[in-house]
Design a protein around this motif. Structure first.
Motif, PDB file in Angstrom:
ATOM      1  N   ILE A   4     -49.052 -17.161 107.232  1.00 45.51           N
ATOM      2  CA  ILE A   4     -47.949 -18.071 106.937  1.00 45.51           C
ATOM      3  C   ILE A   4     -48.304 -19.481 107.387  1.00 45.51           C
ATOM      4  N   LEU A   5     -48.959 -19.591 108.543  1.00 39.51           N
ATOM      5  CA  LEU A   5     -49.338 -20.903 109.059  1.00 39.51           C
ATOM      6  C   LEU A   5     -50.326 -21.597 108.131  1.00 39.51           C
ATOM      7  N   SER A   6     -51.308 -20.850 107.611  1.00 38.40           N
ATOM      8  CA  SER A   6     -52.279 -21.477 106.714  1.00 38.40           C
ATOM      9  C   SER A   6     -51.637 -21.870 105.389  1.00 38.40           C
ATOM     10  N   LEU A   7     -50.687 -21.069 104.913  1.00 40.04           N
ATOM     11  CA  LEU A   7     -49.965 -21.433 103.685  1.00 40.04           C
ATOM     12  C   LEU A   7     -49.102 -22.669 103.903  1.00 40.04           C
ATOM     13  N   LEU A   8     -48.462 -22.758 105.077  1.00 39.62           N
ATOM     14  CA  LEU A   8     -47.666 -23.938 105.401  1.00 39.62           C
ATOM     15  C   LEU A   8     -48.554 -25.175 105.480  1.00 39.62           C
ATOM     16  N   ALA A   9     -49.711 -25.057 106.103  1.00 39.58           N
ATOM     17  CA  ALA A   9     -50.638 -26.186 106.201  1.00 39.58           C
ATOM     18  C   ALA A   9     -51.087 -26.631 104.816  1.00 39.58           C
ATOM     19  N   LEU A  10     -51.369 -25.678 103.922  1.00 35.63           N
ATOM     20  CA  LEU A  10     -51.772 -26.011 102.568  1.00 35.63           C
ATOM     21  C   LEU A  10     -50.644 -26.711 101.825  1.00 35.63           C
ATOM     22  N   TRP A  11     -49.428 -26.196 101.960  1.00 31.33           N
ATOM     23  CA  TRP A  11     -48.280 -26.809 101.297  1.00 31.33           C
ATOM     24  C   TRP A  11     -48.069 -28.233 101.790  1.00 31.33           C
ATOM     25  N   LEU A  12     -48.134 -28.425 103.109  1.00 33.73           N
ATOM     26  CA  LEU A  12     -47.951 -29.767 103.661  1.00 33.73           C
ATOM     27  C   LEU A  12     -49.061 -30.702 103.209  1.00 33.73           C
ATOM     28  N   ALA A  13     -50.276 -30.193 103.115  1.00 33.43           N
ATOM     29  CA  ALA A  13     -51.385 -31.034 102.669  1.00 33.43           C
ATOM     30  C   ALA A  13     -51.182 -31.470 101.226  1.00 33.43           C
ATOM     31  N   LEU A  14     -50.684 -30.563 100.390  1.00 37.09           N
ATOM     32  CA  LEU A  14     -50.441 -30.906  98.997  1.00 37.09           C
ATOM     33  C   LEU A  14     -49.201 -31.773  98.838  1.00 37.09           C
ATOM     34  N   ALA A  15     -48.252 -31.631  99.760  1.00 39.29           N
ATOM     35  CA  ALA A  15     -47.010 -32.389  99.675  1.00 39.29           C
ATOM     36  C   ALA A  15     -47.179 -33.825 100.162  1.00 39.29           C
ATOM     37  N   LEU A  16     -48.286 -34.140 100.810  1.00 35.04           N
ATOM     38  CA  LEU A  16     -48.509 -35.493 101.307  1.00 35.04           C
ATOM     39  C   LEU A  16     -48.636 -36.436 100.132  1.00 35.04           C
ATOM     40  N   PRO A  17     -47.772 -37.426 100.038  1.00 39.95           N
ATOM     41  CA  PRO A  17     -47.892 -38.373  98.933  1.00 39.95           C
ATOM     42  C   PRO A  17     -49.232 -39.096  98.986  1.00 39.95           C
ATOM     43  N   ALA A  18     -49.769 -39.403  97.831  1.00 46.06           N
ATOM     44  CA  ALA A  18     -51.049 -40.109  97.786  1.00 46.06           C
ATOM     45  C   ALA A  18     -50.952 -41.438  98.506  1.00 46.06           C
ATOM     46  N   ALA A  19     -49.789 -42.077  98.451  1.00 50.94           N
ATOM     47  CA  ALA A  19     -49.629 -43.379  99.092  1.00 50.94           C
ATOM     48  C   ALA A  19     -49.813 -43.292 100.606  1.00 50.94           C
ATOM     49  N   ALA A  20     -49.461 -42.162 101.217  1.00 51.93           N
ATOM     50  CA  ALA A  20     -49.601 -42.032 102.665  1.00 51.93           C
ATOM     51  C   ALA A  20     -51.065 -42.115 103.075  1.00 51.93           C
ATOM     52  N   ALA A  21     -51.955 -41.581 102.257  1.00 53.93           N
ATOM     53  CA  ALA A  21     -53.373 -41.651 102.574  1.00 53.93           C
ATOM     54  C   ALA A  21     -53.901 -43.074 102.408  1.00 53.93           C
ATOM     55  N   ASP A  22     -53.134 -43.922 101.703  1.00 58.09           N
ATOM     56  CA  ASP A  22     -53.554 -45.297 101.464  1.00 58.09           C
ATOM     57  C   ASP A  22     -53.002 -46.278 102.492  1.00 58.09           C
ATOM     58  N   LEU A  23     -52.251 -45.799 103.478  1.00 57.28           N
ATOM     59  CA  LEU A  23     -51.712 -46.701 104.484  1.00 57.28           C
ATOM     60  C   LEU A  23     -52.846 -47.378 105.237  1.00 57.28           C
ATOM     61  N   PRO A  24     -52.802 -48.691 105.360  1.00 59.10           N
ATOM     62  CA  PRO A  24     -53.834 -49.360 106.144  1.00 59.10           C
ATOM     63  C   PRO A  24     -53.577 -49.157 107.633  1.00 59.10           C
ATOM     64  N   PHE A  25     -54.643 -49.184 108.422  1.00 60.18           N
ATOM     65  CA  PHE A  25     -54.470 -49.080 109.872  1.00 60.18           C
ATOM     66  C   PHE A  25     -55.653 -49.712 110.585  1.00 60.18           C
ATOM     67  N   ALA A  26     -55.410 -50.043 111.832  1.00 54.65           N
ATOM     68  CA  ALA A  26     -56.451 -50.583 112.705  1.00 54.65           C
ATOM     69  C   ALA A  26     -56.643 -49.619 113.858  1.00 54.65           C
ATOM     70  N   VAL A  27     -57.889 -49.313 114.163  1.00 58.06           N
ATOM     71  CA  VAL A  27     -58.202 -48.516 115.350  1.00 58.06           C
ATOM     72  C   VAL A  27     -58.399 -49.522 116.487  1.00 58.06           C
ATOM     73  N   ILE A  28     -57.661 -49.307 117.572  1.00 54.01           N
ATOM     74  CA  ILE A  28     -57.704 -50.231 118.697  1.00 54.01           C
ATOM     75  C   ILE A  28     -58.238 -49.528 119.939  1.00 54.01           C
ATOM     76  N   ALA A  29     -58.898 -50.295 120.786  1.00 54.79           N
ATOM     77  CA  ALA A  29     -59.455 -49.736 122.014  1.00 54.79           C
ATOM     78  C   ALA A  29     -59.153 -50.678 123.175  1.00 54.79           C
ATOM     79  N   ALA A  30     -59.181 -50.103 124.351  1.00 55.66           N
ATOM     80  CA  ALA A  30     -59.015 -50.912 125.560  1.00 55.66           C
ATOM     81  C   ALA A  30     -60.175 -51.897 125.634  1.00 55.66           C
ATOM     82  N   PRO A  31     -59.899 -53.117 126.047  1.00 53.85           N
ATOM     83  CA  PRO A  31     -60.980 -54.106 126.146  1.00 53.85           C
ATOM     84  C   PRO A  31     -62.095 -53.608 127.064  1.00 53.85           C
ATOM     85  N   GLY A  32     -63.327 -53.834 126.625  1.00 54.52           N
ATOM     86  CA  GLY A  32     -64.473 -53.446 127.432  1.00 54.52           C
ATOM     87  C   GLY A  32     -64.822 -51.976 127.347  1.00 54.52           C
TER      88      GLY A  32
END
Length: 148
Positions: A4-32
């Motif tokens: 059931i868990l793997s089926l839920l994961a598959l459903w959620l993966a397919l339900a993710l709108p394509a636009a969500a994968a296109d969200l821009p983001f910045a990876v930030i780190a502590a200085p130094g």
């Protein structure tokens, strides 16, 4: 036979709108914490806890947003190649080897505060990153710039 868990994961993966994968983001780190530029591959190693120390010897402290957060979903798809739910088996296996998943914080503001205050920390945000005392080490897409 799929669980059931793997089926839920598959459903959620397919339900993710394509636009969500296109969200821009910045990876930030502590200085130094690191050099100023990372690759997607090196960020994936960090968030899968396969790289645990910066070149300086400081322990890396990755931080995630909650699994249902649209930015976490986009980050997971682009950097890790899977939806957050699809990584549950990976983290169960890693747990038995004594490896815990990254910390989870509720908001992007909390991620910025954590990264700024924690030596070796790394996280990601979608908003502009004004001078908050963090370093941008990778951008994906067009991250908005902050008004001056």
């Amino acid at each position: 036979m799929p669980t059931i868990l793997s089926l839920l994961a598959l459903w959620l993966a397919l339900a993710l709108p394509a636009a969500a994968a296109d969200l821009p983001f910045a990876v930030i780190a502590a200085p130094g914490a690191t050099d100023q530029h990372l690759t997607r591959e090196s960020v994936a190693l960090i968030f899968k806890r396969k790289q645990n120390y910066w070149e300086s010897g400081t322990r890396i402290q990755p931080v995630n947003l909650p699994p249902a957060h649209p930015l976490r979903r986009a980050f997971s798809r682009v950097i890790l190649g899977h939806a957050p739910e699809a990584l549950e088996d990976y983290w169960r296996e890693m747990y038995f080897h004594g490896v815990l998943p990254p910390h989870v914080l509720a908001s992007e503001e909390a991620v910025i505060l954590f990264v700024r205050a924690t030596p070796g920390a790394i996280g990601y945000v979608s908003t502009c990153v004004p001078e908050h005392g963090v370093s941008i080490v990778l951008t994906v897409g067009d991250v908005p710039t902050c008004p001056k």
